[in-house]
Design a protein around this motif. Structure first.
Motif, PDB file in Angstrom:
ATOM      1  N   SER A   6       7.225 -15.985  -0.278  1.00 10.31           N
ATOM      2  CA  SER A   6       7.193 -15.966   1.052  1.00 10.31           C
ATOM      3  C   SER A   6       5.639 -16.379   1.785  1.00 10.31           C
ATOM      4  N   TYR A   7       4.869 -17.087   1.123  1.00 11.70           N
ATOM      5  CA  TYR A   7       3.546 -17.448   2.062  1.00 11.70           C
ATOM      6  C   TYR A   7       4.066 -18.807   1.969  1.00 11.70           C
ATOM      7  N   ASP A   8       2.865 -19.348   2.482  1.00  9.21           N
ATOM      8  CA  ASP A   8       3.407 -21.314   3.077  1.00  9.21           C
ATOM      9  C   ASP A   8       2.480 -21.716   2.150  1.00  9.21           C
TER      10      ASP A   8
ATOM     11  N   PRO B  16      -4.172 -12.110  -4.628  1.00 17.02           N
ATOM     12  CA  PRO B  16      -4.624 -11.823  -3.731  1.00 17.02           C
ATOM     13  C   PRO B  16      -4.756 -10.665  -1.791  1.00 17.02           C
ATOM     14  N   GLU B  17      -5.870 -10.449  -1.309  1.00 14.82           N
ATOM     15  CA  GLU B  17      -4.710  -8.921  -0.547  1.00 14.82           C
ATOM     16  C   GLU B  17      -4.507  -9.532   0.717  1.00 14.82           C
ATOM     17  N   HIS B  18      -5.219 -11.591   0.922  1.00 12.05           N
ATOM     18  CA  HIS B  18      -4.205 -12.226   2.105  1.00 12.05           C
ATOM     19  C   HIS B  18      -2.142 -12.673   1.899  1.00 12.05           C
ATOM     20  N   LEU B  19      -2.216 -12.063   0.158  1.00 15.13           N
ATOM     21  CA  LEU B  19      -0.954 -12.524   0.403  1.00 15.13           C
ATOM     22  C   LEU B  19      -0.274 -11.272   0.179  1.00 15.13           C
ATOM     23  N   ARG B  20      -0.966 -10.204  -0.181  1.00 12.00           N
ATOM     24  CA  ARG B  20      -0.217  -8.947   0.343  1.00 12.00           C
ATOM     25  C   ARG B  20       0.603  -8.566   1.009  1.00 12.00           C
ATOM     26  N   PRO B  21       1.684  -8.104   1.384  1.00 12.36           N
ATOM     27  CA  PRO B  21       2.544  -7.432   2.532  1.00 12.36           C
ATOM     28  C   PRO B  21       1.188  -6.146   3.160  1.00 12.36           C
ATOM     29  N   ASN B  22       0.027  -5.960   4.405  1.00 12.97           N
ATOM     30  CA  ASN B  22      -0.146  -5.235   4.903  1.00 12.97           C
ATOM     31  C   ASN B  22      -0.005  -3.893   4.271  1.00 12.97           C
ATOM     32  N   ARG B  23      -0.137  -2.550   5.123  1.00 14.22           N
ATOM     33  CA  ARG B  23       0.139  -1.230   4.204  1.00 14.22           C
ATOM     34  C   ARG B  23       1.600  -0.645   4.338  1.00 14.22           C
ATOM     35  N   GLN B  24       1.659  -1.108   6.320  1.00 18.86           N
ATOM     36  CA  GLN B  24       3.022  -0.444   7.031  1.00 18.86           C
ATOM     37  C   GLN B  24       4.080  -0.890   5.959  1.00 18.86           C
ATOM     38  N   ASP B  25       3.393  -2.495   5.595  1.00 18.12           N
ATOM     39  CA  ASP B  25       5.051  -3.422   5.059  1.00 18.12           C
ATOM     40  C   ASP B  25       5.061  -2.575   3.967  1.00 18.12           C
ATOM     41  N   ALA B  26       3.601  -2.447   2.865  1.00 15.25           N
ATOM     42  CA  ALA B  26       3.725  -1.579   1.563  1.00 15.25           C
ATOM     43  C   ALA B  26       4.517  -0.687   0.946  1.00 15.25           C
ATOM     44  N   GLY B  27       4.617   0.704   2.342  1.00 18.83           N
ATOM     45  CA  GLY B  27       5.288   1.047   2.315  1.00 18.83           C
ATOM     46  C   GLY B  27       7.019   1.551   2.470  1.00 18.83           C
ATOM     47  N   ALA B  28       7.079  -0.264   3.410  1.00 12.94           N
ATOM     48  CA  ALA B  28       8.556  -0.385   3.103  1.00 12.94           C
ATOM     49  C   ALA B  28       8.825  -0.629   2.218  1.00 12.94           C
ATOM     50  N   VAL B  29       7.713  -1.427   0.858  1.00 11.98           N
ATOM     51  CA  VAL B  29       8.795  -2.062  -0.323  1.00 11.98           C
ATOM     52  C   VAL B  29       8.902  -0.867  -0.808  1.00 11.98           C
ATOM     53  N   ASP B  30       7.680   0.500  -1.491  1.00 12.32           N
ATOM     54  CA  ASP B  30       7.731   1.586  -2.009  1.00 12.32           C
ATOM     55  C   ASP B  30       8.995   2.720  -1.481  1.00 12.32           C
ATOM     56  N   ARG B  31       9.401   2.358  -0.248  1.00  9.84           N
ATOM     57  CA  ARG B  31      10.291   2.761   0.195  1.00  9.84           C
ATOM     58  C   ARG B  31      11.745   2.347  -0.334  1.00  9.84           C
ATOM     59  N   GLY B  32      12.013   0.720  -1.444  1.00 13.11           N
ATOM     60  CA  GLY B  32      12.064   1.098  -1.496  1.00 13.11           C
ATOM     61  C   GLY B  32      13.078  -0.545  -1.334  1.00 13.11           C
TER      62      GLY B  32
ATOM     63  N   ILE C 149      11.542  -3.023  -1.602  1.00 14.95           N
ATOM     64  CA  ILE C 149      11.122  -4.899  -2.547  1.00 14.95           C
ATOM     65  C   ILE C 149      12.748  -5.399  -2.002  1.00 14.95           C
ATOM     66  N   ARG C 150      13.852  -4.452  -2.052  1.00 17.41           N
ATOM     67  CA  ARG C 150      15.192  -5.733  -1.859  1.00 17.41           C
ATOM     68  C   ARG C 150      14.679  -6.071  -0.378  1.00 17.41           C
ATOM     69  N   SER C 151      14.112  -5.393   0.510  1.00 13.69           N
ATOM     70  CA  SER C 151      14.290  -5.916   1.707  1.00 13.69           C
ATOM     71  C   SER C 151      13.411  -7.609   1.342  1.00 13.69           C
ATOM     72  N   ALA C 152      12.398  -7.230   0.852  1.00 11.71           N
ATOM     73  CA  ALA C 152      11.482  -8.214   0.925  1.00 11.71           C
ATOM     74  C   ALA C 152      12.283  -9.946   0.090  1.00 11.71           C
ATOM     75  N   LYS C 153      13.200  -9.429  -1.113  1.00 12.83           N
ATOM     76  CA  LYS C 153      13.879  -9.969  -1.743  1.00 12.83           C
ATOM     77  C   LYS C 153      15.136 -10.853  -0.522  1.00 12.83           C
ATOM     78  N   ARG C 154      15.726 -10.410   0.148  1.00 13.11           N
ATOM     79  CA  ARG C 154      16.532 -10.680   0.918  1.00 13.11           C
ATOM     80  C   ARG C 154      15.322 -11.593   2.082  1.00 13.11           C
ATOM     81  N   SER C 155      14.378 -11.067   2.169  1.00 15.72           N
ATOM     82  CA  SER C 155      14.049 -11.943   4.338  1.00 15.72           C
ATOM     83  C   SER C 155      13.375 -12.920   2.752  1.00 15.72           C
ATOM     84  N   ALA C 156      12.625 -13.413   1.835  1.00 15.39           N
ATOM     85  CA  ALA C 156      12.506 -14.485   0.632  1.00 15.39           C
ATOM     86  C   ALA C 156      13.856 -15.297   0.359  1.00 15.39           C
TER      87      ALA C 156
END
Lengths: 465, 124
Positions: free
Chosen positions: A356-358, A388-404, A406-413
């Protein structure tokens, strides 16, 4: 006399039907008792391991099936401990000829008629041929030190042998970090000049006077510190190839000097009155749009036409994100080799972040990211926290990843890759599907499932136009 | 002389490439004088061989080993005795009695004389 045969609706089967089946299948099968000693060993197991049944029976399974899993992650032990089967785990074993044989392994518990566990059963399949085919396919995606599956790069790979064997000057155009020097090297390696030197100089990094002395060389006394003659790159690379990197950065005055060499194949070292002949193939590269520079008068038109005989455009990494997994695999393999590490890959979650990075710095930036992850990754798998920090989703997004999420990250990629492919292919769904390496009906299904908005015009309307 | 043996509990580690522990025994004329255990970086032949060099072993006794680490070890001038199985103490004593490698301690299918040919029915 009573028959030992097994009665079936189709008729009697011999009593040893299971044995006959086991002997005729192509998968290796062996069973062990609770002490891990082999109790049966079928013919395919003999074939694959190279160990005769009579030698195998009664031995510990790890002495016969000498696998990398035995000591740390034995599939059979996992099955015996947890009572659950393991299906198609990848591993290798080492045969007596010191060869690693790649296999897929499945295990299950073995129970007697009363349901008591009496041991385990392991089946394995030799996947050497699959691995060999995989490597052959990988070879199709490789040219010199470059790897790519993207259609744009595949086009360059197809052209490269012809371009390499011609003596024409080549202009390589691409953003920083896209691998311009690698492409130049590949051109040299595939040319008739491959036994002669390949040299490269970054024209943008040197002032005119230094660039002139580096390229043309100088005679002793040409300037204060010139105490002895020095050959320039046009002499040193004689018979070979010279890459003029960032040619767009040279001054108008030096453009004239360079044009002369390209036109006459002659040059004069600094402080010399003698004209020397050179036989060097020139490759030039730039990140700039030279035609625009010509239009605004900052780059000589005659030099532009002299170097722009064949242009090879290198796409930026953001336009060929399908290459990211392949590039990561290559970078990891190289770093494992040079650093003595055993990192096996990148987790799905970390790969979703990478996809998801450019990459404004292109492949060089991806290399730096993997290097960063190598330093932080203590185990075999690179996880999102190692990036590296700048690639990682921010805390809010990370929470979303934790709540399942990952599928949505995959979907968006996935959605992003499809949108990119559609844009690259003028919104032709068929071409985009080819580009992505999937069937067009799969693409239609994904477009619908991911809720991608159809463009106002598409490939069909273009075709009809 | 220093003897290295890749170990898994009290037996020889089945695969050198994936071995995590090496027992190093110092042997003088009157037998074994010292034993120490070293951690091996499983999966990295470069680091494994580096540990062998650093510990100064002259001989390595191990289980199955693949070509790459085997060549690196032999290239480093270390005598390699591969495809050995069994209890560590028994193997070590057999070596000291100059009874290694013998059929009793060889892994199945790795005998010196008879090597089973793979008939290739399922392979190509």
């Amino acid at each position: 006399m009573a028959s030992n045969n097994v009665k079936t609706p189709e008729g009697d089967l011999p009593a040893n039907v299971t044995e006959i089946i086991l002997e005729s299948i192509s998968e290796g099968v062996f069973t062990v008792d609770k002490d891990w000693r082999i109790t049966s060993f079928n013919r395919a197991a003999e074939e694959i391991t190279g160990v005769a049944r009579e030698e195998a029976i009664g031995k510990h399974c790890w002495e016969v099936f000498r696998s990398n899993m035995c000591e740390s992650d034995c599939a059979m032990r996992r099955t015996m401990d947890e009572g659950a089967p393991v299906v198609n785990a990848s591993a290798y074993f080492i045969n007596s000829e010191r060869r690693r044989i790649p296999v897929t392994v499945s295990t299950d518990v073995l129970k007697d008629a009363n349901g008591s566990v009496i041991g385990g059963v392991e089946t394995f399949r030799d996947v050497s041929q699959v691995e060999a085919l995989r490597k052959e396919l990988d070879g199709r995606y490789r040219m010199g030190d470059m790897v790519s599956r993207s259609p744009a790069m595949q086009k360059i790979f197809t052209l490269l042998p012809q371009v390499a064997t011609s003596e024409s000057t080549v202009l390589i155009h691409g953003e920083t970090g896209t691998g311009k020097e690698l492409l130049a090297r590949a051109l040299h390696e595939h040319s008739h000049r491959k036994e002669k030197p390949f040299m490269a100089i970054n024209c943008g990094a040197l002032p005119d006077t230094l660039l002139e002395s580096e390229l043309f060389g100088y005679k002793a006394g040409a300037f204060t510190s010139a105490v002895k003659d020095k050959a320039g790159l046009f002499s040193a690379a004689n018979g070979g190839t010279l890459l003029l990197d960032e040619i767009g950065d040279i001054s108008p005055a030096f453009q004239v000097k360079l044009l002369r060499v390209l036109q006459d194949n002659t040059f004069q070292p600094l402080g010399s009155t003698q004209t020397l002949k050179t036989d060097v193939r020139i490759l030039a590269s730039t990140h700039q749009d030279l035609s625009e520079r010509v239009a605004n008068g900052s780059f000589r038109q005659d030099l532009y036409y002299r170097i722009n005989v064949v242009t090879l455009p290198l796409p930026p990494l953001r336009e060929r994100k399908e290459d990211i997994p392949l590039l990561c695999e290559r970078i990891i393999a190289r770093m494992n080799r040079t650093r003595g590490r055993a990192v096996s890959g990148i987790s799905q979650e970390a790969m979703a972040v990478l996809m998801s990075y450019d990459y404004p710095g292109n492949i060089r930036e991806l290399e730096n990211i993997i290097e960063h992850a190598f330093i932080l990754c203590p185990d075999e798998m690179i996880m999102p926290s190692h990036l590296p920090e700048h690639l990682r989703p921010n805390r809010q997004d990370a929470g979303a990843v934790d709540r399942g999420g990952i599928r949505s990250a995959k979907r968006s990629a996935e959605a992003q890759s499809i949108i990119d492919a559609l844009a690259r292919n003028d919104y032709s769904r068929q071409a985009a599907a080819r580009d992505l390496g999937i069937h067009k009906s799969t693409l239609f299904r994904k477009i619908k499932a991911l809720g991608i908005e159809p463009p106002a015009t598409d490939g069909r309307s273009n075709r009809n136009a | 002389m220093r003897i290295g043996i890749t170990v898994w509990g009290n037996i020889i580690s089945p695969v050198f490439d994936a071995a995590r522990t090496m027992l190093v025994a110092d042997v003088h004329t009157d037998g074994i004088v010292n034993k120490e255990k070293y951690w091996l970086h499983a999966g990295s032949p470069v680091l494994q061989v580096e540990t062998l060099r650093r510990t100064g072993v002259n001989v390595l006794i191990c289980g199955a080993i693949s070509e790459v680490p085997a060549n690196m070890i032999e290239g480093a001038g270390i005598r390699l005795i591969p495809f050995i199985r069994g209890n560590v103490e028994e193997v070590l004593n057999a070596y000291l009695r100059q009874q290694l490698p013998t059929a009793d301690f060889m892994m199945p299918g790795c005998g010196n004389r008879r090597r089973r040919r793979r008939r290739g029915r399922f392979r190509q």
